[in-house]
Design a protein around this motif. Structure first.
Motif, short mmCIF file in Angstrom:
data_model
loop_
_atom_site.label_atom_id
_atom_site.label_comp_id
_atom_site.label_asym_id
_atom_site.label_seq_id
_atom_site.Cartn_x
_atom_site.Cartn_y
_atom_site.Cartn_z
N LEU A 1 0.85 -1.18 0.00
CA LEU A 1 0.00 0.00 0.00
C LEU A 1 0.89 1.23 0.00
N VAL A 2 0.66 2.12 -0.92
CA VAL A 2 1.42 3.36 -1.01
C VAL A 2 0.46 4.51 -0.81
N GLU A 3 0.83 5.44 0.03
CA GLU A 3 -0.01 6.59 0.32
C GLU A 3 0.17 7.65 -0.75
N MET A 11 4.28 9.00 -1.38
CA MET A 11 5.18 9.13 -0.24
C MET A 11 6.49 8.44 -0.56
N SER A 12 7.60 9.11 -0.28
CA SER A 12 8.92 8.52 -0.47
C SER A 12 9.88 9.16 0.52
N TRP A 77 9.12 1.71 6.39
CA TRP A 77 9.94 1.08 5.36
C TRP A 77 10.54 -0.16 6.01
N ASP A 78 10.47 -1.30 5.35
CA ASP A 78 10.98 -2.52 5.98
C ASP A 78 12.23 -3.08 5.30
N GLU A 97 14.94 1.78 -1.61
CA GLU A 97 14.43 1.96 -2.97
C GLU A 97 12.93 1.73 -3.03
N LYS A 98 12.34 1.31 -1.94
CA LYS A 98 10.92 0.97 -1.92
C LYS A 98 10.09 2.11 -1.39
N TYR A 99 8.79 2.02 -1.70
CA TYR A 99 7.82 2.93 -1.09
C TYR A 99 7.43 2.36 0.26
N PRO A 100 7.02 3.21 1.19
CA PRO A 100 6.67 2.73 2.54
C PRO A 100 5.25 2.17 2.61
#
Length: 139
Positions: A1-3, A11-12, A77-78, A97-100
């Motif tokens: 899920l990306v906000e 979100m980044s 972020w995991d 490099e990932k989205y939270p």
């Protein structure tokens, strides 16, 4: 899920700014360490750990989980890489490099704090020592 943010972007790490409070833990651990963002960036932020000696003692080259409250929303972020910042004592560079993931949304702004507290469970007649890490108008 990306906000999705109000400006149509997502979100980044770019949305993390100097002065924001962060919590970081080795992936899979419940033991979070607190820090403050020194500089934000597109895929890298620099943080100063509040207790850098304790974090240094546990610092390894593994993946970490990062929690940040941005605009009243907590993000996680995991898959964060951490590297000691050779230019600043007690500071670290965080890369992802990932989205939270969106962990929770808050109606009211949250104020980070470090206050000891006592938790009383009347139903069990038990008292516990705790630590308040943030508070908002909603509780």
């Amino acid at each position: 899920l990306v906000e999705e943010l109000g400006d149509g972007g997502f979100m980044s790490m770019e949305d993390i700014e100097a002065g924001m409070h962060i919590d970081i833990a080795e992936k899979g651990s419940d033991e979070y360490h607190e820090g403050e963002v020194i500089t934000g960036g597109s895929d890298t932020i620099i943080v100063k750990m509040k207790n850098s000696a304790a974090f240094d003692a546990k610092f390894t080259k593994k993946k970490y989980a990062l929690r940040v409250v941005v605009r009243n929303v907590m993000y996680l972020w995991d898959e964060v890489d951490v590297m000691a910042d050779s230019n600043r004592s007690g500071c670290y560079r965080l890369y992802t490099e990932k989205y939270p993931k969106v962990v929770n949304r808050r109606k009211y702004p949250r104020l980070s704090m470090q206050n000891p507290c006592e938790i009383v469970l009347k139903s069990k007649n038990a008292t516990y020592s705790g630590r308040m890490v943030n508070i908002s108008a909603g509780g």
